[in-house]
Design a protein around this motif. Structure first.
Motif, mmCIF file in Angstrom:
data_model
loop_
_atom_site.group_PDB
_atom_site.id
_atom_site.type_symbol
_atom_site.label_atom_id
_atom_site.label_comp_id
_atom_site.label_asym_id
_atom_site.label_seq_id
_atom_site.Cartn_x
_atom_site.Cartn_y
_atom_site.Cartn_z
ATOM 1 N N ASP A 100 0.840 -1.211 0.000
ATOM 2 C CA ASP A 100 0.000 0.000 0.000
ATOM 3 C C ASP A 100 0.869 1.252 0.000
ATOM 4 O O ASP A 100 0.626 2.206 -0.756
ATOM 5 N N ILE A 103 2.998 1.557 -3.373
ATOM 6 C CA ILE A 103 2.195 1.894 -4.548
ATOM 7 C C ILE A 103 1.647 3.310 -4.454
ATOM 8 O O ILE A 103 1.677 4.059 -5.435
ATOM 9 N N SER A 104 1.165 3.724 -3.294
ATOM 10 C CA SER A 104 0.630 5.086 -3.163
ATOM 11 C C SER A 104 1.732 6.125 -3.329
ATOM 12 O O SER A 104 1.504 7.192 -3.917
ATOM 13 N N GLN A 107 2.516 6.250 -7.043
ATOM 14 C CA GLN A 107 1.419 6.889 -7.774
ATOM 15 C C GLN A 107 1.435 8.396 -7.573
ATOM 16 O O GLN A 107 1.089 9.156 -8.481
ATOM 17 N N LYS A 112 3.430 5.119 -14.065
ATOM 18 C CA LYS A 112 2.706 3.897 -14.379
ATOM 19 C C LYS A 112 3.454 2.759 -13.699
ATOM 20 O O LYS A 112 4.690 2.756 -13.691
ATOM 21 N N ILE A 113 2.718 1.810 -13.156
ATOM 22 C CA ILE A 113 3.339 0.792 -12.314
ATOM 23 C C ILE A 113 3.210 -0.590 -12.948
ATOM 24 O O ILE A 113 2.130 -0.988 -13.382
ATOM 25 N N TYR A 152 -5.756 -3.156 -6.274
ATOM 26 C CA TYR A 152 -5.029 -2.060 -6.919
ATOM 27 C C TYR A 152 -5.522 -1.796 -8.346
ATOM 28 O O TYR A 152 -4.780 -1.271 -9.176
ATOM 29 N N SER A 154 -7.336 0.411 -9.661
ATOM 30 C CA SER A 154 -7.279 1.802 -10.127
ATOM 31 C C SER A 154 -5.853 2.333 -10.209
ATOM 32 O O SER A 154 -5.629 3.448 -10.690
ATOM 33 N N GLN A 155 -4.868 1.533 -9.757
ATOM 34 C CA GLN A 155 -3.485 1.999 -9.714
ATOM 35 C C GLN A 155 -2.531 1.183 -10.592
ATOM 36 O O GLN A 155 -1.531 1.705 -11.066
ATOM 37 N N ILE A 156 -2.853 -0.082 -10.788
ATOM 38 C CA ILE A 156 -1.969 -0.957 -11.557
ATOM 39 C C ILE A 156 -2.798 -1.733 -12.572
ATOM 40 O O ILE A 156 -3.788 -2.374 -12.207
ATOM 41 N N ASP A 157 -2.383 -1.669 -13.837
ATOM 42 C CA ASP A 157 -3.050 -2.505 -14.839
ATOM 43 C C ASP A 157 -2.050 -3.316 -15.662
ATOM 44 O O ASP A 157 -2.372 -3.815 -16.735
#
Length: 370
Positions: A100, A103-104, A107, A112-113, A152, A154-157
């Motif tokens: 968490d 990643i935050s 971001q 881009k992750i 995740y 909304s944060q990682i695709d």
């Protein structure tokens, strides 16, 4: 009566000479508004940093300082481990506090992750299974992958399945393409079910020749296709290290030059529209006998980035890593891949990458005849 004396006639005042009409000034031609260059047109949009394992041990201030350092490079991507060992130490009990924060913080810098789902906890390992079966609990790993993708979303695709599964060092036992394919297939299915828009990257393969404890990238990928796992990844991860040589040096061991062989396998199996993703690339400095000079590190990385940018079947290239391992030894090869020194002061390559990431992709050239 007295005669009136006539008043003198008033002298007429001279008529004022009219002022000449001012010549109107020409209207200034407005300057054309500069068209802003979209970030996607810059080299930096296709370059990232693969962080080392030490990043999850940093304080929050140290983590923010490292993220700021990476941001200064002008790159658009970051690759981060999401370590199953740390998230699910006890079966069924998830602790996401560590990823968490990572990643935050990433971001917040606008990266881009690429999330790399790695390493099994002890409870999920069965050493008694045959070599062609995954020694890791496939269902448990798939559950972990799906939970991460959902948490995740909304944060990682973009998700990478394991790290260097073709060598015993990171697979944990004699590597086997079928065993890895089982893990890959289960994770792919669950991630796509949870986050259909997500892209799944086959775990970045280490540069290797086939021998005990390791399988070459080409052989490993061939075996995955032969085992029926070709539909279980969107792109192919690869670690095309070339040091001490330049990427353009022709040799069987040069993994960068060998990416073309990997892509040929993909094409032969109907996957020419998928990409090879170099999820680690770099060169170590320091005092190890295999280290390169600071100048050579710059040459290797610059050539590698330029060629990746202009080759249509190569995806984003991730530079390993942003700085040397804190507390690492100068003669330890693994500790000295950084683009900066331990104290975050830049190596010469850092400035070079800063300049390169701000250039147009269309202006790059590659000397490799892929």
């Amino acid at each position: 009566p007295p005669t009136l004396t006539p008043r003198p006639t008033a002298t007429p005042q001279p008529t004022a000479t009219p002022r000449p009409t001012a010549t109107p000034r020409p209207t200034a031609t407005p300057r054309p508004t500069a068209t802003p260059i979209p970030p996607s047109a810059l080299v930096g949009s296709e370059v990232g940093v693969a962080t080392g394992s030490f990043i999850d041990r940093l304080s929050i201030d140290g983590l923010r300082a490292d993220m700021s350092l990476i941001d200064d490079l002008g790159v658009g991507w970051i690759r981060m481990d999401i370590n199953w060992q740390n998230v699910e130490r006890v079966e069924g009990e998830f602790d996401w506090s560590e990823p968490d924060v990572l990643i935050s913080t990433a971001q917040a810098e606008g990266f881009k992750i690429l999330g790399t789902l790695v390493y099994a906890p002890d409870w999920a390992i069965d050493e008694s299974v045959p070599a062609n079966q995954s020694r890791f609990d496939v269902d448990a790993y798939a559950r972990f992958a799906a939970t991460a993708a959902q948490r995740y979303a909304s944060q990682i695709d973009h998700w990478e399945i394991w790290n260097e599964p073709n060598i015993a060092t990171f697979w944990g036992s004699e590597p086997n393409a079928t065993a890895y394919g089982q893990l890959l297939s289960a994770a792919y299915t669950e991630i796509k079910s949870t986050a259909p828009q997500a892209q799944v990257i086959l775990g970045g393969m280490a540069p290797a020749l086939t021998a005990p404890g390791q399988i070459s990238q080409v052989n490993f990928l061939e075996r995955l296709y032969a085992g029926g796992f070709g539909d279980n990844f969107d792109h192919v991860g690869m670690h095309p290290y070339s040091f001490p040589a330049l990427p353009s040096f022709t040799a069987p061991w040069n993994a960068y030059f060998g990416m073309e062989d990997l892509y040929a396998v993909m094409t032969a199996n109907g996957d020419r529209f998928k990409e090879v993703w170099p999820t680690e690339f770099g060169a170590p400095t320091g005092s190890n006998q295999r280290s390169v000079s600071l100048a050579r590190q710059t040459e290797i990385i610059q050539e590698g980035v330029e060629c990746a940018i202009v080759t249509p079947w190569i995806g984003p290239i991730f530079l390993y890593q942003h700085r040397d391992e804190p507390g690492g030894q100068n003669d330890n090869l693994e500790n000295n891949f950084g683009l900066a020194f331990q104290d975050r002061s830049p190596k010469p390559v850092f400035t070079d990458i800063q300049q390169l990431t701000g250039e147009l992709k269309s202006n790059q050239t590659c000397i490799i005849n892929f």
